[in-house]
Structures are given as C-alpha cells and as structure tokens.
Write an enzyme that holds these catalytic residues in place. Structure first.
Site, PDB file in Angstrom:
ATOM      1  N   GLY A  21       0.803  -1.211   0.000  1.00 16.03           N
ATOM      2  CA  GLY A  21       0.000   0.000   0.000  1.00 16.03           C
ATOM      3  C   GLY A  21       0.839   1.266   0.000  1.00 16.03           C
ATOM      4  O   GLY A  21       2.066   1.232  -0.189  1.00 16.03           O
ATOM      5  N   TYR A 151     -14.760   3.736   9.797  1.00 16.62           N
ATOM      6  CA  TYR A 151     -13.289   3.630   9.799  1.00 16.62           C
ATOM      7  C   TYR A 151     -12.725   4.170  11.111  1.00 16.62           C
ATOM      8  O   TYR A 151     -11.884   3.534  11.756  1.00 16.62           O
ATOM      9  CB  TYR A 151     -12.738   4.409   8.601  1.00 16.62           C
ATOM     10  CG  TYR A 151     -11.238   4.593   8.592  1.00 16.62           C
ATOM     11  CD1 TYR A 151     -10.384   3.531   8.312  1.00 16.62           C
ATOM     12  CD2 TYR A 151     -10.668   5.840   8.857  1.00 16.62           C
ATOM     13  CE1 TYR A 151      -9.007   3.712   8.289  1.00 16.62           C
ATOM     14  CE2 TYR A 151      -9.294   6.028   8.828  1.00 16.62           C
ATOM     15  CZ  TYR A 151      -8.467   4.955   8.552  1.00 16.62           C
ATOM     16  OH  TYR A 151      -7.115   5.131   8.535  1.00 16.62           O
TER      17      TYR A 151
END
Ligand code: NAD
Ligand code: SER
Length: 322
Positions: A21, A151
């Site tokens: 990532g 989140y």
C-alpha cells in the site's frame, strides 16, 4: 519494562502486513535499508509480482484475518517485530462498513494474539479519524473519541485493543495517529485525504483537478518522509519513556486547506486550475479536526516534523518528475 529488544541484538526478522500500500511501499524500503533486505518479510493480500517491494526482498501472500496462516508465517520466517499496515481506509470503509470492521478490527486481533503467543513487538498505526466532530479544532492527545465514520470507530477499537494487550499481557505495541499522508511512490489507498495526493497527479497529467472537498476544508497533513521517520523513531524509543499514548500518538506535520494546497501548486505550475466539487467524502473530512496537538509525542520521544506545505509541494513535484 525494559527497552525494546531490537533486531540488531536478536538478529530476528520483521513482518510488514499491507506492504504493497501507500505506506508499506516506503516503509519496507526504509526498513530494508536499515536492517538489510532479507530481514524484512513483506506481505499483502494482493499479489503484484512487479511491485518494488516484491522485487526487493522476501514476500508472503497473507491475509491478516487468517489467524492460522499468520501464525505459520511468524514461525516459518522467524518474526520478532510486526509492522501492521493492512487496513481498509475511510472512503472504502464507509462504502463497505462490514469489510472495514472485519479487516481493521479482525486483523488487529490476529496480530495482537500472535504477538502475545510469540512475544512479538508490534507497530500498528492509528489515524486522525479517531476524532469526531466534538473534538476541539486542534485535537489534543487526550480527548473524547467519538468518530462518526466506521473507519474511525475501527481505529478507536484498535487503539483500545492495543492498550489492553500492553497492560494485560505486556505486549510492546506502539502506534501513531497519522495525519493525511502525501506521497508519490505509491497511490493513495481509498481514503478521504487522497485528494491531497491525487491533486499532484492530475496537475502534472492534465493541468487541472476536480477536488472532492471544498476549498476551505482544513485537515492535518504530513509528507511521507516525515511519517516514515516518525515510525522508525517511535519504534526505537526506549519503552520506559512511553506513556498510554503509546498506541496512538498525535503527530503534527502541517495543517492546510484544500484551497491553500491548490494555490501552492499553482504558484509552482502557472496555468494549473482546480475546481472544488464536494462529494460524500466532504462529510468525513468535516468530522475530523483541523490540526492536532503533538506535545506528548514531542515530550516522550522527541518528535519534530521537517516538511511544511511548501516543502511538501517541492518534494512531490520533484519526485514525480523524476
Ligand atoms: P493502503 O490502502 O494504501 O494499503 C493497505 C494495504 O493493505 C493494501 O496493499 C491492501 O492490499 C492490504 N490489505 C487489505 N486487506 C488485507 C488483508 N485482509 N490482509 C492483508 N493485506 C490486506 O493503506 P495505507 O495508506 O498504506 O495505510 C496503512 C495504515 O496506515 C492503515 O492502518 C491506515 O489506516 C493507516 N493510516 C493511513 C493514512 C494515510 O493517509 N495513508 C493516514 C492515517 C492512518
Ligand atoms: N488518510 C486516511 C483516510 O483518509 C486517514 O486515516 O482514510
């Protein structure tokens, strides 16, 4: 609690989850430069044979919600320290809340349980998304954490789990509440602060950007070099200098609006234009603080940022053109 055992002393290896990532791409590079390529085992759910992380050292295909698979990798690879980056970020997480819970909370449990069983040290990042609309504009280290995003809630749960494992089982786990991270070596991974990365790509490719938050949207931001250095410095800090913030230190890079970012790019690229066309991500950005107070990180392990808005723009444009 004694100082961290340290890889140099034990000669043991590091596992990085979510290594392909935005952060992993640069953290693996930094860890391999520091400890040697073979000492750092990268892992991810994705398989990307041509990714620089895969080409520059050992790589394991691994899901962080596969606890048995995770344990096997820890044992087979002789892992002593885990940098746990695998997660679903805010914009994707609000679209797929069940997935965000499963990966972010489930992955954290996998890593902490393995750490308890095998005596691992852990780095697990948190986020400015732990704060909700009721936090002060400049969020202090200790304040009510009432995020309105899924989140953000998974990140609060992650911090609480980490603190429990530290207090109950002595697992040496550390984390930073990263601001929005700006970098050019890998694309941003589905977060709300991605506009501050995408704007550079669009400026160079098309001379124009449609920004998905309003011009007056102010958020804490940081250049990736600062974030990587902070991560390495925190993991090198003596354990007895760290208090309960150890699982999620506020660290400051800079704080600027989307309009100020666009102006700073225009000043370097005459002719660049930016329209502000807010979408649902505006709501997530509005729920987060403008800035953070990082005095605890400064006092406990000497944090100091190097990149402000101008230095970030210069470094981004220089890096992307190279
Ligand atoms: P990213 O989305 O770029 O990378 C996450 C990686 O995790 C991806 O490569 C993905 O394939 C992998 N992954 C997803 N599910 C997985 C699974 N089940 N098992 C293994 N790997 C899986 O995210 P990032 O920006 O590198 O963020 C890393 C960490 O830092 C996350 O915890 C994130 O919440 C935190 N963080 C990031 C930022 C930011 O601005 N980038 C800011 C604050 C906090
Ligand atoms: N940059 C991240 C996001 O926008 C915050 O953790 O999701």
């Amino acid at each position: 609690m004694a100082d961290p055992p340290g890889l140099k002393k034990l000669g043991e290896r590091i596992l990085v989850t979510g290594a392909l990532g935005q952060i992993g791409t640069e953290l693996v590079e930094a860890l391999r430069a520091k400890y040697g390529p073979d000492a750092v085992v990268a892992s991810d759910l994705r398989e990307m044979p041509d990714h620089p992380v895969v080409r520059s050292g050992p790589f394991r295909h691994l899901s962080v919600i596969d606890a048995d698979g995770f344990d096997s990798v820890v044992v087979e690879e002789g892992i002593a320290v885990v940098y746990h980056l695998a997660a679903i970020l805010s914009a994707t997480g609000e679209r797929l809340p069940e997935l965000a819970e499963r990966i972010n909370v489930g992955g954290m449990v996998t890593v902490l349980e393995a750490a308890r069983k095998h005596g691992l040290r852990v780095y697990a990042p948190s986020s400015i998304a732990v704060f909700g609309p009721d936090a002060p504009d400049v969020a202090p280290q200790v304040t009510a954490l009432n995020p309105t995003t899924v989140y953000g809630r998974t990140k609060v749960t992650g911090e609480r789990l980490a603190l429990n494992y530290w207090k109950q089982y002595g697992v040496d786990v550390r984390g930073i509440r990263y601001p929005g991270l700006i970098s050019w070596k890998a694309p941003a991974g589905g977060g709300t602060t991605d506009y501050a990365v995408d704007i550079f790509h669009s400026a160079l490719a098309a001379g124009h950007f449609d920004c998905f938050v309003r011009a007056d949207t102010r958020l804490p931001m940081m250049y990736m070099d600062d974030a990587i250095r902070a991560t390495l410095e925190l993991m090198d800090a003596p354990a007895d200098s760290l208090g309960d913030a150890r699982v999620g230190y506020n660290i400051r890079g800079d704080s600027f609006t989307a309009g100020e970012l666009a102006d700073a790019i225009s000043a370097r690229m005459p002719g660049f234009t930016c329209d502000f066309v807010p979408d649902v991500r505006q709501e997530y950005a509005d729920s987060w603080p403008d800035d953070v107070d990082d005095s605890v990180a400064v006092a406990e392990w000497g944090w100091k940022a190097e990149f402000g808005l101008d230095a970030i723009c210069d470094a981004m444009l220089r890096g992307m053109k190279s």
